[in-house]
Design a protein around this motif. Sequence first.
Motif, PDB file in Angstrom:
ATOM      1  N   GLY A  21       0.775  -1.235  -0.010  1.00 30.83           N
ATOM      2  CA  GLY A  21       0.093  -0.091  -0.080  1.00 30.83           C
ATOM      3  C   GLY A  21       0.674   1.183   0.157  1.00 30.83           C
ATOM      4  N   VAL A  22       2.104   1.200   0.069  1.00 27.94           N
ATOM      5  CA  VAL A  22       2.911   2.381   0.364  1.00 27.94           C
ATOM      6  C   VAL A  22       4.101   2.346  -0.729  1.00 27.94           C
ATOM      7  N   LEU A  23       4.675   3.453  -0.955  1.00 26.51           N
ATOM      8  CA  LEU A  23       5.827   3.379  -1.588  1.00 26.51           C
ATOM      9  C   LEU A  23       6.978   2.766  -1.130  1.00 26.51           C
ATOM     10  N   ILE A  24       7.203   3.062   0.146  1.00 27.12           N
ATOM     11  CA  ILE A  24       8.430   2.263   0.794  1.00 27.12           C
ATOM     12  C   ILE A  24       8.387   0.720   1.000  1.00 27.12           C
ATOM     13  N   ILE A 111      -0.344   6.861   8.633  1.00 33.63           N
ATOM     14  CA  ILE A 111       0.176   5.868   7.714  1.00 33.63           C
ATOM     15  C   ILE A 111      -0.793   5.594   6.900  1.00 33.63           C
ATOM     16  N   GLN A 112      -2.238   5.720   7.281  1.00 29.80           N
ATOM     17  CA  GLN A 112      -3.255   5.315   6.435  1.00 29.80           C
ATOM     18  C   GLN A 112      -3.344   6.496   5.181  1.00 29.80           C
ATOM     19  N   PRO A 530       4.241  14.601  11.064  1.00 28.25           N
ATOM     20  CA  PRO A 530       5.368  13.815  10.900  1.00 28.25           C
ATOM     21  C   PRO A 530       5.225  12.774  10.072  1.00 28.25           C
ATOM     22  N   ILE A 531       6.357  12.336   9.608  1.00 27.40           N
ATOM     23  CA  ILE A 531       6.527  11.226   8.523  1.00 27.40           C
ATOM     24  C   ILE A 531       6.067  10.069   9.307  1.00 27.40           C
ATOM     25  N   PRO A 532       5.251   9.081   8.867  1.00 26.71           N
ATOM     26  CA  PRO A 532       4.733   8.029   9.691  1.00 26.71           C
ATOM     27  C   PRO A 532       5.847   7.112  10.198  1.00 26.71           C
ATOM     28  N   ALA A 533       5.904   6.909  11.643  1.00 27.58           N
ATOM     29  CA  ALA A 533       6.956   6.077  12.065  1.00 27.58           C
ATOM     30  C   ALA A 533       7.075   4.840  11.389  1.00 27.58           C
ATOM     31  N   ALA A 534       5.796   4.052  10.634  1.00 25.56           N
ATOM     32  CA  ALA A 534       5.996   2.803  10.191  1.00 25.56           C
ATOM     33  C   ALA A 534       6.922   2.934   9.091  1.00 25.56           C
TER      34      ALA A 534
END
Length: 550
Positions: A21-24, A111-112, A530-534
């Motif tokens: 679901g995310v780029l990283i 993160i969502q 903030p950038i999500p910790a996950a």
Amino acid sequence: MKKYFQIPIKKVAVVTLLAAGVLIQPSCKKTLEEKPQSQYTTNTFFANTDEAYMATMGVYEIMSSQNTYGFYISMVFDIDTDIAQMQGSDFSNDPRVAAHYGITPVHGYLIQVWSAFYKGIDRANLVIQQIPQMPLFTSGTDAQKASLKRMLAEAKFLRGFYYSELVRLFGDVPFKLTPTQATDDLQLPRTDRMTIYTQVIKDMTEAIDDIPWASQKTSDERLSKGAVKGMLARVALFAGGYSLRQNGQMERPANYQDYYTIAKTQTTDIMNSGEHVLNASYQQIFQNQCKLTLEPKECMFEVAFYNSAGNSPNSGFIGTWNAPIAVAGNPYGRANSFYKAMAPFQKTYATGDLRRDVAVCTYSLDINGNPVQIAASKDDTWSPGKWRRDWQGTSPKDLNNTDINWCVLRYADVLLMRAEAENELNNGPNADAYNAINMVRRRAFGKPLTTANVAVDLPAGQDKTTFLKSIQQERAWELCYEGIRKADLIRWNILGPTLRATQVAAKAYRSNYPYVAGTNFVDGKHELYPIPAAEFDVNHNPGFTQNPKY
């Protein structure tokens, strides 16, 4: 009425071949070992216009979620400000933590939102890559080629739009313009936002020619040329405005006027097109939204919501969280009303301004659906009134969810952006700036839009600073609760001072009026999330860093 164009989410996910679901996160091996859910692959799927359409609708679908415009971005991430706040002063639930400037990198909403936008970007990248490779793109019928060009343009715009929203919320972010493959190195650094803005403006500009004007397309929520040009103007103002940089300072680019020039050009084109006009009735705009009636003349860019059973996928909290309290069991459906209007803001409307009683509702609905006026001592429970349950007028499919679209851009916003751009570029307002803002003001007081009226028009002779303050106030009166206020205050570099002044004014208005944002806000920190910790669990690139003070 609305015409829904969404397709099943599972099919969308299969078509776009998302690894995660995310780029990283695709760098995590476990996510790459999932069994495929279908025989579809990019090599076989883009065989005709119907399949290209399905993939393109998958890019749109990202917006139709409570993780994006159904709740988080439309409501939670736009407050607390000078016009609204989340009910309650403590940090006892997730929305309150986010709204009251208590959010930390582990907050689930972050993160969502991050995941949703990167999923949409990956879907867009796939469409942008695959459609030009289709034989029909160059050798199909004229209708097929036009359809595919339009879908390619839509994907380009939406990729740009999603990146612009990531930048608006998080600042510099990882940047990728190709669809994710299992072999990709996704340990990516953050890319400077101005580099991203350059690509966003390129994507949106390239999209303009192949997307039809509103009058040339069917009545649905797909993009129109006016929507693309209007959102390009908005993005340009954000790019030319202030934002929090990694050095902890609020800065704007040295060539910021170049971006104001883009905004002026695009808003002028829209005004000259004749495609969009103000609805003569401010109230009717929102009654139409509540009754699911499309109005492309004023409501230029809408996010489509619809779920046949009223469940969470593809439905939103619009009209329940940001509406007057409606007691459970009443004929129209419950509204919990956690999103609250600021009573001192309501008092700033001039006598005769018809927007006041539309924007802020001072009553609740009882068990019979009848309005009950809220006592003056409880005016901190007043709510936005634009999407009230009694205007929806039907029994609910779900107590919390509705099918009301989220309108991202109205024509009134285009007029106010034109006025702002002219004021900046001419070192003060010219006739075009006055004309644009005064049309908005005339509608607000029920006056003919194109006829000068000294009773409601802004006085002539304002200097640049005074006129900008007039625009800032007019945008609050006109666009309140429509998801843009906090972003405006940030790009003008006045969010912190505005929150502190609002807290002082609220306590002066009534000593026990609840408001904590002025105390909680930290300058040089809360202008970004903030950038999500996950993400730091899966991306160890030394150039992937956290935002200041988090």
